[in-house]
Design a protein around this motif. Structure first.
Motif, PDB file in Angstrom:
ATOM      1  N   VAL A   1     -22.235-157.975  56.208  1.00 47.52           N
ATOM      2  CA  VAL A   1     -21.369-158.264  57.340  1.00 47.52           C
ATOM      3  C   VAL A   1     -20.128-159.035  56.891  1.00 47.52           C
ATOM      4  CG1 VAL A   1     -23.349-158.314  58.911  1.00 47.52           C
ATOM      5  CG2 VAL A   1     -22.457-160.460  57.989  1.00 47.52           C
ATOM      6  N   HIS A   2     -19.052-158.799  57.650  1.00 39.81           N
ATOM      7  CA  HIS A   2     -17.814-159.564  57.513  1.00 39.81           C
ATOM      8  C   HIS A   2     -17.654-160.340  58.811  1.00 39.81           C
ATOM      9  CE1 HIS A   2     -15.928-157.068  54.108  1.00 39.81           C
ATOM     10  NE2 HIS A   2     -17.122-156.526  54.352  1.00 39.81           N
ATOM     11  N   LEU A   3     -17.677-161.647  58.740  1.00 37.51           N
ATOM     12  CA  LEU A   3     -17.470-162.455  59.935  1.00 37.51           C
ATOM     13  C   LEU A   3     -15.997-162.372  60.324  1.00 37.51           C
ATOM     14  CD1 LEU A   3     -19.617-165.627  59.163  1.00 37.51           C
ATOM     15  CD2 LEU A   3     -20.307-163.480  60.259  1.00 37.51           C
ATOM     16  N   GLN A   4     -15.758-162.139  61.615  1.00 41.00           N
ATOM     17  CA  GLN A   4     -14.412-161.855  62.103  1.00 41.00           C
ATOM     18  C   GLN A   4     -13.940-163.016  62.978  1.00 41.00           C
ATOM     19  OE1 GLN A   4     -14.334-158.361  64.597  1.00 41.00           O
ATOM     20  NE2 GLN A   4     -12.317-157.753  63.866  1.00 41.00           N
ATOM     21  N   VAL A   5     -12.803-163.610  62.609  1.00 34.33           N
ATOM     22  CA  VAL A   5     -12.277-164.763  63.325  1.00 34.33           C
ATOM     23  C   VAL A   5     -10.981-164.399  64.046  1.00 34.33           C
ATOM     24  CG1 VAL A   5     -11.001-165.623  61.295  1.00 34.33           C
ATOM     25  CG2 VAL A   5     -11.638-167.209  63.137  1.00 34.33           C
ATOM     26  N   ASP A   6     -10.809-164.931  65.235  1.00 31.61           N
ATOM     27  CA  ASP A   6      -9.564-164.760  65.982  1.00 31.61           C
ATOM     28  C   ASP A   6      -8.524-165.720  65.398  1.00 31.61           C
ATOM     29  OD1 ASP A   6      -7.507-164.544  67.789  1.00 31.61           O
ATOM     30  OD2 ASP A   6      -8.559-165.579  69.421  1.00 31.61           O
ATOM     31  N   THR A   7      -7.488-165.160  64.799  1.00 31.50           N
ATOM     32  CA  THR A   7      -6.457-166.002  64.189  1.00 31.50           C
ATOM     33  C   THR A   7      -5.209-166.114  65.062  1.00 31.50           C
ATOM     34  OG1 THR A   7      -5.703-164.074  62.922  1.00 31.50           O
ATOM     35  CG2 THR A   7      -7.210-165.610  61.829  1.00 31.50           C
TER      36      THR A   7
END
Length: 379
Positions: A128-134
């Motif tokens: 998995v790639h953790l996805q952050v709101d930038t």
């Protein structure tokens, strides 16, 4: 009663979209040379309308090392085509077929706890790639939820239920290099990576940049850049000359001479100011020509620009041919690289009040498609 069988019209007698994979290869090689890390070839939306599998193969041959798509269905098509390069899928519902992703070796993005829990249940051991709101308030975990997601992911990783291999984000204004949102996005991403590491995670892949940032913002490159539009010749910033792979041509199926004062098309939005010859092209907004380009667009006929007149309709577009004697059957360039003076994709986007991405992904299924191979080693 048996169905009628009709001979297929020859190529050139119908609107034809030609994809030059040599241009895709050249763009990929240029972008690979522009960034310090790896290039992920983003081939979502059928390779931005250019053919997902063809673009993927060409980009990999030209130096890209990974593939990116939105849905797991797209990832499945790549695997079915025999492509074995690493693939990341980043836009899926909570109840997606995570087990299939694991079985096919597809990495998946996790934007929150609900997705993480679903992946753990359905596909233990998934990458998995953790996805952050930038800074887009769109995809990715909101900042106030990020630390909790990292802690939960680390707990799952310690139990062998996931492998956190990446952290990813996206910049909202990368096509405007001086926009303050870019500095904010880079800072938020750096904070997100530091937070993940503080939770005990060691993501080898860290990616924030897409095409515009890959071209203009080295500080956003990290370990890889996700490049999609750039593969097919689109630079959202308009600062870099890339090669355009698409050429759209169509035959004139009819011509007619009309007197001054003759109105044309729905609503009579254009009236011939003088006697002229009109040509009819057998394509319209059902084929991807935006109706909003009516009265603005131009096409290339016999080496000269000619205006589109009247409204672009569902299946037909009318061109003012002037008085040069053009007849039915003549091939018209609707859009292309512009090397011959013809209209370009960027011009069609401007005439339509939209972006190039929308034009290429909207070109319709009725068009005959032909592909020019990239040549040896994708070049």
């Amino acid at each position: 009663m048996s169905a009628l069988a009709y001979a297929q019209p020859r190529t050139g007698s119908r609107p034809t979209l030609t994809v030059d994979l040599g241009a895709v290869a050249a763009n990929t090689a240029f972008l690979v040379g522009r960034v310090a890390g790896e290039v992920m070839a983003v081939v979502k939306a059928d390779g931005f309308g250019h053919g997902m599998v063809d673009v993927a193969r060409t980009a990999l041959a030209a130096g890209a090392t990974r593939l990116g798509v939105t849905s797991l269905e797209e990832a499945g098509r790549l695997r079915e085509a025999g492509l074995r390069a690493p693939v990341l899928s980043w836009l899926n519902p909570v109840d997606a077929d995570w087990a299939a992703a694991l079985a096919h070796g597809v990495d998946v993005a996790v934007p929150g706890r609900d997705h993480l829990d679903a992946v753990v249940r359905a596909a233990p051991g998934a990458r998995v790639h953790l996805q952050v709101d930038t800074g887009m308030a769109r995809d990715g975990a909101a900042p106030h939820r990020w630390a909790d997601l990292c802690r939960a992911a680390r707990a799952a990783e310690r139990r062998g239920l996931v492998r956190v291999v990446g952290v990813m984000g996206h910049l909202a204004c990368a096509d405007q290099p001086g926009h303050p949102a870019n500095a904010d996005g880079r800072a938020r991403f750096a904070w997100a990576v530091a937070t993940a590491r503080a939770a005990g995670l060691r993501p080898a892949d860290r990616h924030l940049a897409s095409t515009a940032a890959a071209l203009l913002d080295p500080g956003s490159h990290h370990t890889l850049c996700r490049v999609g539009a750039g593969l097919v010749g689109i630079d959202p910033s308009g600062t870099t000359a890339l090669r355009a792979p698409l050429t759209l041509t169509a035959p004139l199926v009819d011509v007619r001479d009309v007197p001054a004062g003759c109105p044309v098309g729905y609503g009579h939005t254009w009236t011939a100011p003088a006697p002229t010859r009109l040509g009819l092209l057998p394509l319209g907004y059902a084929d991807g020509l935006p109706r909003t380009a009516s009265g603005r667009a131009e096409v290339l006929v016999r080496g000269r620009r000619r205006p589109v007149v009247g409204r672009i309709s569902m299946d037909m577009t009318v061109v003012d041919l002037g008085a040069d004697g053009t007849g039915a059957g003549e091939t018209v360039t609707v859009l292309g690289p512009g090397d011959d003076g013809g209209p370009t994709l960027r011009e069609w986007a401007a005439w339509s009040g939209t972006i190039e991405h929308e034009i290429v992904t909207g070109l319709g299924a009725r068009l005959v498609r032909t592909v020019r191979p990239a040549g040896p080693r994708g070049l």
